[in-house]
Motif scaffolding. Sequence first.
Motif, PDB file in Angstrom:
ATOM      1  N   GLU A  10      -0.606   0.573  -7.646  1.00 31.01           N
ATOM      2  CA  GLU A  10      -1.948   1.142  -7.415  1.00 31.01           C
ATOM      3  C   GLU A  10      -2.027   2.587  -7.905  1.00 31.01           C
ATOM      4  O   GLU A  10      -3.040   3.005  -8.464  1.00 31.01           O
ATOM      5  CB  GLU A  10      -2.340   1.032  -5.938  1.00 31.01           C
ATOM      6  CG  GLU A  10      -2.544  -0.405  -5.461  1.00 31.01           C
ATOM      7  CD  GLU A  10      -3.364  -1.264  -6.432  1.00 31.01           C
ATOM      8  OE1 GLU A  10      -4.418  -0.816  -6.904  1.00 31.01           O
ATOM      9  OE2 GLU A  10      -2.927  -2.395  -6.729  1.00 31.01           O
ATOM     10  N   ALA A  11      -0.942   3.336  -7.707  1.00 33.65           N
ATOM     11  CA  ALA A  11      -0.941   4.738  -8.159  1.00 33.65           C
ATOM     12  C   ALA A  11      -1.021   4.807  -9.688  1.00 33.65           C
ATOM     13  O   ALA A  11      -1.796   5.586 -10.253  1.00 33.65           O
ATOM     14  CB  ALA A  11       0.312   5.452  -7.655  1.00 33.65           C
ATOM     15  N   VAL A  12      -0.209   3.975 -10.357  1.00 37.38           N
ATOM     16  CA  VAL A  12      -0.189   4.010 -11.826  1.00 37.38           C
ATOM     17  C   VAL A  12      -1.506   3.470 -12.389  1.00 37.38           C
ATOM     18  O   VAL A  12      -2.011   3.965 -13.399  1.00 37.38           O
ATOM     19  CB  VAL A  12       1.036   3.226 -12.365  1.00 37.38           C
ATOM     20  CG1 VAL A  12       0.946   3.048 -13.876  1.00 37.38           C
ATOM     21  CG2 VAL A  12       2.318   3.964 -12.005  1.00 37.38           C
ATOM     22  N   ARG A  13      -2.078   2.488 -11.712  1.00 40.93           N
ATOM     23  CA  ARG A  13      -3.389   1.980 -12.133  1.00 40.93           C
ATOM     24  C   ARG A  13      -4.394   3.153 -12.200  1.00 40.93           C
ATOM     25  O   ARG A  13      -5.128   3.317 -13.165  1.00 40.93           O
ATOM     26  CB  ARG A  13      -3.874   0.947 -11.116  1.00 40.93           C
ATOM     27  CG  ARG A  13      -4.985   0.044 -11.617  1.00 40.93           C
ATOM     28  CD  ARG A  13      -5.598  -0.725 -10.467  1.00 40.93           C
ATOM     29  NE  ARG A  13      -4.744  -1.688  -9.818  1.00 40.93           N
ATOM     30  CZ  ARG A  13      -4.434  -2.870 -10.347  1.00 40.93           C
ATOM     31  NH1 ARG A  13      -4.884  -3.202 -11.516  1.00 40.93           N
ATOM     32  NH2 ARG A  13      -3.670  -3.709  -9.691  1.00 40.93           N
ATOM     33  N   GLY A  14      -4.356   3.979 -11.164  1.00 40.36           N
ATOM     34  CA  GLY A  14      -5.263   5.133 -11.126  1.00 40.36           C
ATOM     35  C   GLY A  14      -5.045   6.057 -12.313  1.00 40.36           C
ATOM     36  O   GLY A  14      -5.992   6.503 -12.954  1.00 40.36           O
TER      37      GLY A  14
END
Length: 381
Positions: A291-295
């Motif tokens: 989720e962090a890298v998606r952001g």
Amino acid sequence: MFPHFEEVHMLVKKTVREFVERRVEPNARRIDQGWYPRELLREMGALGLLAPHAPPEYGGPGLDFRSMVLVVEEVAKSSPALATVTEVQGVMIVHNLMHYAAPEARERWLQPAVRGEKIIAFALSEPCCGSDAFSLETKAEKIGGTWVINGTKLWITSGMYADAFLVAARTGSPEEKHKTVTLFLVERGKCVEVTPVAVMGMRGTGTAEVKFRDCEVGDDAVVGGVNGAFKVVLDDLNNGRMCVGAIGLGIAQGAIREALSYTKKRRAFGTTIINFQAVQHHLASIAARIEAVRGVVYTAAYFRDKGSELFPLYAQVAKYLGSRLAVDAARTAMQVMGGYGYSTDSKVEMLYRDAKATEIYEGANEIILNTIFRLFEKHET
Ligand SMILES: Cc1cc2nc3c(=O)[nH]c(=O)nc-3n(C[C@H](O)[C@H](O)[C@H](O)COP(=O)(O)OP(=O)(O)OC[C@H]3O[C@@H](n4cnc5c(N)ncnc54)[C@H](O)[C@@H]3O)c2cc1C
């Protein structure tokens, strides 16, 4: 819907998902066994998925980099190798030719490249120089009105099968490093000799050593002006690195999907292993990072589309964090899948090998960190 996207991006995602399910997933193993997915590239081109940012005049759907990022992310869940070839063709080549090629070259190559009818490889790295690419030794000399190119490129994705090569060559004094390098579009022909390079992962991408021996081209083959390669390559690499982040994001999701499916079926000590909190924690720690890298990846693409000055920083961060996530996710998936994960029957074994390349290509992560530090300092002060 993620806040960076609009309805059209969700349509792109739906189209690419359907394509991946129907055409990529059933062929992923075949690609890993060395099959170059030329026909899939042609099909992606026909669907407008190979270079979604290319405008209709060049045969594309006229979308943007957010669409490109969604395409490579989805494809990478099933075949990181196909995602890699897609990214090189769509970003490093099509974007480049659109903005920097001579009108004759654009006319001849762009539509076929956008449609996947012609594949063009990006040939920068050499046996002497990868990280220090602008120390390259390939030479282009102007004899009469013709450029004559000689030299050897290494690790070239699609090199075995490309119809043409975008080649970086020295066009002045080597002491001037990046100031005397020019890009040339060289058609495959008798002056080009290709040799396969055996690689651990990303198989099926046609990785090759490519030798150019007295290849002759005219001024219309120059891309980005004489001695203008540095600016073009920097632009390319920012776009490319953002997409490598998306490939890492895709690999991580593909790995976790495999792990979830397996651990929900595999039984030990009277229960399915997904019920063990240790297994849940392994997967949850990767899920949080996804989720962090998606952001970061989506923000990079948003910044690219909006012309933000923060884009170069976000592109490097996307590459760095996305590639590290890919490797960690594939390793974690393998761990929770035990012996089966390690076997060549399992998909995570392939994803693990493929993931490692994302930490190396388009700038080894140490080089990415050097750039992040420079950009971070600039934005801090
Ligand atoms: C699967 C694959 C596909 C590829 N596809 C292409 C392609 O299509 N076209 C193309 O042109 N190239 C391609 N490459 C080449 C790729 O871009 C290079 O491998 C990469 O840039 C690293 O260069 P190198 O291999 O020469 O490593 P080196 O430059 O020899 O680096 C070796 C190590 O030294 C470290 N290092 C070097 N300099 C520094 C420094 N200043 N600070 C800190 N650490 C440093 C590096 O980070 C690395 O860990 C591909 C590579 C792979 C593996």
